[in-house]
Design a protein around this motif. Structure first.
Motif, PDB file in Angstrom:
ATOM      1  N   SER A   1       0.716  -1.263   0.027  1.00  0.00           N
ATOM      2  CA  SER A   1       0.037  -0.034   0.038  1.00  0.00           C
ATOM      3  C   SER A   1       0.892   1.144   0.099  1.00  0.00           C
ATOM      4  CB  SER A   1      -1.000  -0.068   1.153  1.00  0.00           C
ATOM      5  OG  SER A   1      -0.900   1.021   2.018  1.00  0.00           O
ATOM      6  N   TYR A   2       0.125   2.278  -0.002  1.00  0.00           N
ATOM      7  CA  TYR A   2       0.790   3.636  -0.115  1.00  0.00           C
ATOM      8  C   TYR A   2       1.489   4.104   1.288  1.00  0.00           C
ATOM      9  CZ  TYR A   2      -3.284   5.482   2.253  1.00  0.00           C
ATOM     10  OH  TYR A   2      -4.233   5.565   3.093  1.00  0.00           O
TER      11      TYR A   2
ATOM     12  N   VAL B   1       2.097  -3.836  13.197  1.00  0.00           N
ATOM     13  CA  VAL B   1       1.912  -3.173  12.076  1.00  0.00           C
ATOM     14  C   VAL B   1       2.563  -1.564  12.187  1.00  0.00           C
ATOM     15  CG1 VAL B   1       0.678  -2.326   9.911  1.00  0.00           C
ATOM     16  CG2 VAL B   1       0.095  -4.430  10.816  1.00  0.00           C
ATOM     17  N   SER B   2       3.390  -1.064  11.451  1.00  0.00           N
ATOM     18  CA  SER B   2       3.879   0.179  11.478  1.00  0.00           C
ATOM     19  C   SER B   2       3.833   1.035  10.122  1.00  0.00           C
ATOM     20  CB  SER B   2       5.047   0.192  12.397  1.00  0.00           C
ATOM     21  OG  SER B   2       6.149  -0.155  11.717  1.00  0.00           O
ATOM     22  N   THR B   3       3.946   2.138  10.301  1.00  0.00           N
ATOM     23  CA  THR B   3       4.301   2.877   8.999  1.00  0.00           C
ATOM     24  C   THR B   3       4.908   4.218   9.386  1.00  0.00           C
ATOM     25  OG1 THR B   3       3.242   3.861   6.956  1.00  0.00           O
ATOM     26  CG2 THR B   3       2.069   4.257   8.996  1.00  0.00           C
ATOM     27  N   ASP B   4       5.605   4.996   8.373  1.00  0.00           N
ATOM     28  CA  ASP B   4       6.208   6.259   8.548  1.00  0.00           C
ATOM     29  C   ASP B   4       5.368   7.235   7.933  1.00  0.00           C
ATOM     30  OD1 ASP B   4       8.253   5.370   9.938  1.00  0.00           O
ATOM     31  OD2 ASP B   4       9.632   4.909   8.304  1.00  0.00           O
ATOM     32  N   TYR B   5       4.108   6.689   7.279  1.00  0.00           N
ATOM     33  CA  TYR B   5       3.255   7.821   6.585  1.00  0.00           C
ATOM     34  C   TYR B   5       3.058   8.781   7.545  1.00  0.00           C
ATOM     35  CZ  TYR B   5      -0.426   9.093   3.427  1.00  0.00           C
ATOM     36  OH  TYR B   5      -1.173   9.721   2.420  1.00  0.00           O
TER      37      TYR B   5
ATOM     38  N   GLU C   1      -7.285  -0.032  10.142  1.00  0.00           N
ATOM     39  CA  GLU C   1      -8.222   0.128   9.040  1.00  0.00           C
ATOM     40  C   GLU C   1      -7.641  -0.061   7.832  1.00  0.00           C
ATOM     41  OE1 GLU C   1     -10.929   3.648   9.402  1.00  0.00           O
ATOM     42  OE2 GLU C   1     -11.717   2.902  11.503  1.00  0.00           O
ATOM     43  N   SER C   2      -6.750   0.781   7.394  1.00  0.00           N
ATOM     44  CA  SER C   2      -6.186   0.546   6.322  1.00  0.00           C
ATOM     45  C   SER C   2      -5.331  -0.972   6.021  1.00  0.00           C
ATOM     46  CB  SER C   2      -4.984   1.730   6.028  1.00  0.00           C
ATOM     47  OG  SER C   2      -4.274   1.630   4.721  1.00  0.00           O
ATOM     48  N   PHE C   3      -4.743  -1.241   7.022  1.00  0.00           N
ATOM     49  CA  PHE C   3      -4.234  -2.663   6.943  1.00  0.00           C
ATOM     50  C   PHE C   3      -5.241  -3.584   6.558  1.00  0.00           C
ATOM     51  CE2 PHE C   3      -2.521  -6.535   8.693  1.00  0.00           C
ATOM     52  CZ  PHE C   3      -1.432  -6.500   7.995  1.00  0.00           C
ATOM     53  N   THR C   4      -6.120  -3.551   7.298  1.00  0.00           N
ATOM     54  CA  THR C   4      -7.194  -4.581   7.317  1.00  0.00           C
ATOM     55  C   THR C   4      -7.819  -4.361   5.707  1.00  0.00           C
ATOM     56  OG1 THR C   4      -7.906  -4.471   9.497  1.00  0.00           O
ATOM     57  CG2 THR C   4      -9.701  -5.449   8.171  1.00  0.00           C
ATOM     58  N   TRP C   5      -8.281  -3.315   5.304  1.00  0.00           N
ATOM     59  CA  TRP C   5      -8.704  -3.032   3.902  1.00  0.00           C
ATOM     60  C   TRP C   5      -7.892  -3.824   2.795  1.00  0.00           C
ATOM     61  CZ3 TRP C   5      -6.992  -0.557  -0.233  1.00  0.00           C
ATOM     62  CH2 TRP C   5      -8.030  -0.370  -1.361  1.00  0.00           C
TER      63      TRP C   5
ATOM     64  N   ASN D   1      -8.323  -7.029   0.327  1.00  0.00           N
ATOM     65  CA  ASN D   1      -8.180  -6.881  -1.212  1.00  0.00           C
ATOM     66  C   ASN D   1      -6.908  -7.937  -1.800  1.00  0.00           C
ATOM     67  OD1 ASN D   1     -10.214  -4.726  -2.385  1.00  0.00           O
ATOM     68  ND2 ASN D   1      -9.347  -3.808  -0.519  1.00  0.00           N
ATOM     69  N   GLU D   2      -6.064  -7.773  -0.970  1.00  0.00           N
ATOM     70  CA  GLU D   2      -4.808  -8.824  -1.297  1.00  0.00           C
ATOM     71  C   GLU D   2      -5.239 -10.299  -1.366  1.00  0.00           C
ATOM     72  OE1 GLU D   2      -1.331  -9.491  -3.015  1.00  0.00           O
ATOM     73  OE2 GLU D   2      -1.962  -7.577  -2.391  1.00  0.00           O
ATOM     74  N   LEU D   3      -6.261 -10.630  -0.299  1.00  0.00           N
ATOM     75  CA  LEU D   3      -6.490 -11.991  -0.039  1.00  0.00           C
ATOM     76  C   LEU D   3      -7.641 -12.426  -1.493  1.00  0.00           C
ATOM     77  CD1 LEU D   3      -7.055 -12.579   3.535  1.00  0.00           C
ATOM     78  CD2 LEU D   3      -5.455 -13.537   2.160  1.00  0.00           C
ATOM     79  N   ALA D   4      -8.399 -11.483  -1.598  1.00  0.00           N
ATOM     80  CA  ALA D   4      -9.553 -11.299  -2.661  1.00  0.00           C
ATOM     81  C   ALA D   4      -8.917 -11.547  -3.895  1.00  0.00           C
ATOM     82  CB  ALA D   4     -10.487 -10.224  -2.517  1.00  0.00           C
TER      83      ALA D   4
END
Length: 77
Positions: free
Chosen positions: A28-29, A49-53, A63-67, A71-74
């Motif tokens: 993801s972004y 889960v972590s991000t520098d965003y 929420e972003s990770f779950t989404w 989508n990746e699994l689908a």
């Protein structure tokens, strides 16, 4: 730069979470950084889960990770 962290607690197996880590690392972004931590064996693990965003809250990160995971699994079905 501020790093945002979130955890997905629960009784997950290490092998399950390692598969999710391998699938989602860098996605993801937000360029997720995914880690697995276990306490008391390999069946009591959490996903980190972590991000520098910039300007993302812990809730937004989860929420972003779950989404992104759904989508990746689908895409793979």
């Amino acid at each position: 730069m501020t790093r945002t962290y979130a955890t997905f607690d629960g009784y997950h197996s290490e092998s399950q979470l390692e598969k999710i880590r391998d699938l989602m690392q860098g996605k993801s972004y937000m360029h997720f950084n995914v880690s697995v931590g276990c306490a008391g064996g390999t069946e009591n693990c959490i996903l980190g889960v972590s991000t520098d965003y910039e300007d993302v809250t812990q809730e937004e990160l989860k929420e972003s990770f779950t989404w992104a995971l759904i989508n990746e699994l689908a895409r793979r079905l």
